[in-house]
Design an enzyme around this catalytic site. Sequence first.
Site, PDB file in Angstrom:
ATOM      1  N   CYS A   1      85.461  63.977   9.237  1.00 26.04           N
ATOM      2  CA  CYS A   1      85.346  63.348  10.570  1.00 26.04           C
ATOM      3  C   CYS A   1      85.494  61.832  10.521  1.00 26.04           C
ATOM      4  CB  CYS A   1      84.013  63.718  11.211  1.00 26.04           C
ATOM      5  SG  CYS A   1      83.826  65.481  11.429  1.00 26.04           S
TER       6      CYS A   1
ATOM      7  N   HIS B   1      81.866  58.744  16.892  1.00 27.57           N
ATOM      8  CA  HIS B   1      82.332  60.088  16.578  1.00 27.57           C
ATOM      9  C   HIS B   1      81.561  61.061  17.465  1.00 27.57           C
ATOM     10  CE1 HIS B   1      83.513  63.685  14.693  1.00 27.57           C
ATOM     11  NE2 HIS B   1      82.383  63.885  14.041  1.00 27.57           N
TER      12      HIS B   1
ATOM     13  N   ASN C   1      83.634  68.552  19.014  1.00 30.00           N
ATOM     14  CA  ASN C   1      83.854  67.725  17.821  1.00 30.00           C
ATOM     15  C   ASN C   1      85.278  67.973  17.315  1.00 30.00           C
ATOM     16  OD1 ASN C   1      83.951  66.594  15.276  1.00 30.00           O
ATOM     17  ND2 ASN C   1      81.959  67.380  14.618  1.00 30.00           N
TER      18      ASN C   1
HETATM   19  N1  COA Z   1      73.435  79.641  20.202  1.00 31.76           N
HETATM   20  C1  COA Z   1      72.161  80.039  20.228  1.00 31.76           C
HETATM   21  N2  COA Z   1      71.305  79.828  19.204  1.00 31.76           N
HETATM   22  C2  COA Z   1      71.793  79.177  18.130  1.00 31.76           C
HETATM   23  C3  COA Z   1      73.118  78.763  18.034  1.00 31.76           C
HETATM   24  C4  COA Z   1      73.942  79.029  19.137  1.00 31.76           C
HETATM   25  N3  COA Z   1      75.242  78.639  19.162  1.00 31.76           N
HETATM   26  N4  COA Z   1      73.297  78.160  16.837  1.00 31.76           N
HETATM   27  C5  COA Z   1      72.110  78.210  16.203  1.00 31.76           C
HETATM   28  N5  COA Z   1      71.209  78.838  16.975  1.00 31.76           N
HETATM   29  C6  COA Z   1      69.816  79.135  16.685  1.00 31.76           C
HETATM   30  C7  COA Z   1      69.511  79.179  15.207  1.00 31.76           C
HETATM   31  O1  COA Z   1      69.858  80.433  14.677  1.00 31.76           O
HETATM   32  C8  COA Z   1      68.028  78.927  15.202  1.00 31.76           C
HETATM   33  O2  COA Z   1      67.388  80.110  15.494  1.00 31.76           O
HETATM   34  P1  COA Z   1      65.992  80.507  14.784  1.00 31.76           P
HETATM   35  O3  COA Z   1      65.025  79.423  15.165  1.00 31.76           O
HETATM   36  O4  COA Z   1      65.680  81.840  15.364  1.00 31.76           O
HETATM   37  O5  COA Z   1      66.296  80.523  13.308  1.00 31.76           O
HETATM   38  C9  COA Z   1      67.822  77.963  16.362  1.00 31.76           C
HETATM   39  O6  COA Z   1      68.991  78.084  17.177  1.00 31.76           O
HETATM   40  C10 COA Z   1      67.656  76.545  15.950  1.00 31.76           C
HETATM   41  O7  COA Z   1      68.661  76.233  14.981  1.00 31.76           O
HETATM   42  P2  COA Z   1      68.824  74.810  14.406  1.00 31.76           P
HETATM   43  O8  COA Z   1      69.958  74.810  13.433  1.00 31.76           O
HETATM   44  O9  COA Z   1      67.490  74.290  13.953  1.00 31.76           O
HETATM   45  O10 COA Z   1      69.250  74.034  15.740  1.00 31.76           O
HETATM   46  P3  COA Z   1      69.471  72.525  15.941  1.00 31.76           P
HETATM   47  O11 COA Z   1      68.670  72.049  17.052  1.00 31.76           O
HETATM   48  O12 COA Z   1      69.429  71.753  14.645  1.00 31.76           O
HETATM   49  O13 COA Z   1      70.987  72.484  16.446  1.00 31.76           O
HETATM   50  C11 COA Z   1      73.164  71.990  15.595  1.00 31.76           C
HETATM   51  C12 COA Z   1      72.021  72.981  15.600  1.00 31.76           C
HETATM   52  C13 COA Z   1      74.242  72.525  14.668  1.00 31.76           C
HETATM   53  C14 COA Z   1      73.678  71.845  16.994  1.00 31.76           C
HETATM   54  C15 COA Z   1      72.625  70.613  15.089  1.00 31.76           C
HETATM   55  O14 COA Z   1      71.888  70.792  13.922  1.00 31.76           O
HETATM   56  C16 COA Z   1      73.726  69.655  14.818  1.00 31.76           C
HETATM   57  O15 COA Z   1      74.458  69.264  15.699  1.00 31.76           O
HETATM   58  N6  COA Z   1      73.837  69.209  13.560  1.00 31.76           N
HETATM   59  C17 COA Z   1      74.844  68.262  13.182  1.00 31.76           C
HETATM   60  C18 COA Z   1      76.110  68.993  13.007  1.00 31.76           C
HETATM   61  C19 COA Z   1      77.267  68.082  12.979  1.00 31.76           C
HETATM   62  O16 COA Z   1      77.295  67.104  13.673  1.00 31.76           O
HETATM   63  N7  COA Z   1      78.244  68.437  12.163  1.00 31.76           N
HETATM   64  C20 COA Z   1      79.435  67.722  12.083  1.00 31.76           C
HETATM   65  C21 COA Z   1      79.197  66.416  11.454  1.00 31.76           C
HETATM   66  S1  COA Z   1      80.617  65.492  11.595  1.00 31.76           S
END
Ligand code: COA
Length: 322
Positions: free
Chosen positions: A113, A249, A279
């Site tokens: 990214c 970003h 993204n």
């Molecule tokens: N829909 C519904 N539930 C979802 C889901 C979706 N699309 N994706 C994950 N979940 C669930 C998980 O399974 C988890 O369930 P559980 O509590 O029963 O285990 C719950 O939501 C929380 O998951 P978590 O990963 O802790 O959520 P989060 O608040 O951290 O959000 C992201 C997840 C991926 C959105 C977040 O971590 C994020 O944006 N991270 C950075 C990623 C990024 O920017 N990557 C690219 C970098 S360039």
Amino acid sequence: MIYSRIAGTGRYLPERILSNRELESMVDTTEEWIRTRTGIERRHIAADNQATSDLAEQAARQAMDAAGVTADDIDFLVVGTTTPDLIFPNVGCLVQRRLGIHGCPAFSLEAACSGFIYALTMADRFVASGAAKCALVIGAETLSRIVDWSDRSTCVLFGDGAGAVVLKPADEPGLLSCHLGADGHYGDLLYHPYGTSRPQKPEDTAQPFIQMKGNEVFKVAVKTLEGIVDQALSANNLERSAIDWLIPHQANIRIIQATARRLDMPMEKVVLTLPDHGNTSAASVPIALDVAVRDGRVKRGDLLLLEAFGGGLTWGSALVRY
Ligand code: COA
């Protein structure tokens, strides 16, 4: 002293739009979860016959038009991408051929990214040293090809697109500073498990798709971006209030809000394309820049902070007097 300055911008988003609602029928998710946890509402997906170079070409043509330059003027071409059409020729060469540009260096680089910020930095060094007079810098991705469409934790995040800028020499800056960084020790937080040279081992069971520890990436991203912002400001002896626009970003609205807070900047001063594009990795910063230039928010003379963060882990910033 020669500086580089952005002479024109462009972007291209594929026609097909995939909404959060449609994703509800593909994986166990809800429109509301995606919107509130990420800020994303829809994303563009490349057609079956479109590769990364097709998207890059369209964005490049727009940027060249905006800058008032032709193929004959371009003497440096770099593309940041994680999703090259082929191993080689590189995407830079593919785009070079399409645009009818001959002879100049053309290459792509992989910094996930952060790819556009890395590419912009390379181009800046060439223009500011006098080695290039007209650089075409592109960020382009077809991430939809490396996303597991049955994995709700990643497939809701990414989209396809391309953005481009033309850099030309100027007496006044221009690009005030670029800072790049990386830490390979965080490589296993966000990666694609397949390449060409590493022998497969029996324990290699991962699917050929983006693998991500989202939560951990989130934490490192927020911390690193705070450092990037401070670094760019202090290197230029600037107060936070000097920045007119943050062009981040576009990964997650909560990460962007944290960076804006660090800058003491209201969200109205942050260019946000995340709801519409998701993204788009290396394409996200130049797309956001082009959106804000074309809708009239970013004006000549404005001070812009461009920043990115991605797999590698890699990161970078560019402070730009537009
Ligand atoms: N829909 C519904 N539930 C979802 C889901 C979706 N699309 N994706 C994950 N979940 C669930 C998980 O399974 C988890 O369930 P559980 O509590 O029963 O285990 C719950 O939501 C929380 O998951 P978590 O990963 O802790 O959520 P989060 O608040 O951290 O959000 C992201 C997840 C991926 C959105 C977040 O971590 C994020 O944006 N991270 C950075 C990623 C990024 O920017 N990557 C690219 C970098 S360039």
